[in-house]
Scaffold this motif. Structure first.
Motif, PDB file in Angstrom:
ATOM      1  N   GLU A  75       9.585  -3.343   6.647  1.00  0.00           N
ATOM      2  CA  GLU A  75      10.792  -2.537   6.894  1.00  0.00           C
ATOM      3  C   GLU A  75      10.609  -1.604   8.097  1.00  0.00           C
ATOM      4  N   ASN A 131       7.492  -4.871  11.915  1.00  0.00           N
ATOM      5  CA  ASN A 131       8.536  -4.231  11.110  1.00  0.00           C
ATOM      6  C   ASN A 131       9.899  -4.425  11.775  1.00  0.00           C
ATOM      7  N   HIS A 141       8.518  -6.130  -1.768  1.00  0.00           N
ATOM      8  CA  HIS A 141       7.740  -5.252  -0.884  1.00  0.00           C
ATOM      9  C   HIS A 141       6.601  -4.599  -1.680  1.00  0.00           C
TER      10      HIS A 141
HETATM   11  N1  URA Z   1       6.215  -0.300   4.712  1.00  0.00           N
HETATM   12  C1  URA Z   1       6.735  -1.116   5.641  1.00  0.00           C
HETATM   13  O1  URA Z   1       7.754  -1.747   5.421  1.00  0.00           O
HETATM   14  N2  URA Z   1       6.100  -1.224   6.810  1.00  0.00           N
HETATM   15  C2  URA Z   1       4.978  -0.573   7.082  1.00  0.00           C
HETATM   16  O2  URA Z   1       4.447  -0.738   8.178  1.00  0.00           O
HETATM   17  C3  URA Z   1       4.442   0.265   6.090  1.00  0.00           C
HETATM   18  C4  URA Z   1       5.069   0.394   4.909  1.00  0.00           C
END
Ligand code: URA
Length: 261
Positions: A115, A154, A232
């Motif tokens: 993200e 990301n 996630h």
């Molecule tokens: N969460 C994410 O989505 N990306 C990162 O780099 C760290 C935590």
């Protein structure tokens, strides 16, 4: 009670103030000296992109024509990193410590899209190096992978303040950078880590719980790649009961890797 002033805070009071800052999203010290953000935010004139149509001021806020031109001009990941580091048009950059470009192996077959950087990522300039990143490493290890076998990026390369989700505007602005990263790496498989990248990559409003575990063929930029949405790791830290679902997704990834070998 009358407020007492001009005395040092007790340890308990100092901790209470820090906790209050943390709850408000101020959870990282960005420097020893104060910065005048009002002076710093005087807008610089933006370089004009020849083909960009004249747009009304409101539309310029998320006009990705400049990032698209910068991304298209980058012929390597190093070029792209430099272009992104020099780009000042995304408001996230002003409050982030640094660019968080990518981690892992640029020659890898598998690309992971998260993200946005969190506080630890913002400090180190690398994706997924905090607690969620440590869990991600354990998840990868469970199916025989590590960061030499994947490339991690990301949807936006700067930390949103207080770890909020990146806004649709911010993601639209940074999208050409993400697409160029995907084109330049040309992965054979891709994984969308969590709700935000899944919605962004698949262009859907359907949530991660319905999207996860299914392979879909995506064309991103000029590259077509089978892509899997997965839970996630930060979500799994909050909801450990969902790890069984994540395990199924990891097995789906491993099966695909073996089938393609
Ligand atoms: N969460 C994410 O989505 N990306 C990162 O780099 C760290 C935590």
């Amino acid at each position: 009670m009358a407020m007492q002033q001009d005395r040092p805070l007790t340890d308990a009071e100092a901790m209470a103030v820090l906790e209050w800052y943390r709850a408000a999203g101020v959870d990282v010290a960005v420097g020893e000296t104060p910065v005048d953000r009002f002076a710093a935010s005087i807008p610089k004139p933006r370089p004009q992109v020849a083909s960009a149509p004249a747009l009304p001021e409101a539309a310029l806020k998320s006009d990705p024509s400049e990032t698209r031109a910068l991304a298209a001009a980058a012929s390597s990941l190093d070029d792209l990193r430099s272009a992104m580091a020099a780009y000042d048009g995304c408001g996230l950059k002003a409050r982030a410590t640094q660019l968080c470009f990518a981690d892992g192996n640029p020659a890898a077959d598998i690309m992971l899209v998260g993200e946005a950087p969190g506080s630890e990522e913002d400090l180190q300039g690398k994706p997924f190096v905090g607690r969620a990143g440590q869990l991600l490493d354990r998840m990868l290890r469970a199916i025989g992978l590590d960061r030499t076998r994947v490339f991690i990026v990301n949807t936006v390369p700067w930390r949103p303040p207080g770890n909020r989700e990146p806004s649709p505007d911010e993601m639209a602005l940074c999208r050409p950078f993400l697409e160029r990263q995907i084109e330049l790496v040309s992965p054979r498989l891709m994984v969308a880590l969590g709700n935000v990248p899944s919605k962004a990559l698949f262009g859907t409003t359907t949530g991660i719980m319905r999207m996860r575990g299914q392979w879909k063929t995506l064309t991103v930029g000029g590259h077509t790649v089978p892509t899997l949405a997965m839970l996630h790791p930060a979500y799994l830290l909050r909801q450990p009961g969902s790890k069984a679902l994540a395990w199924r997704d990891l097995l789906a990834l491993r099966q695909k890797i073996e089938a393609d070998a």
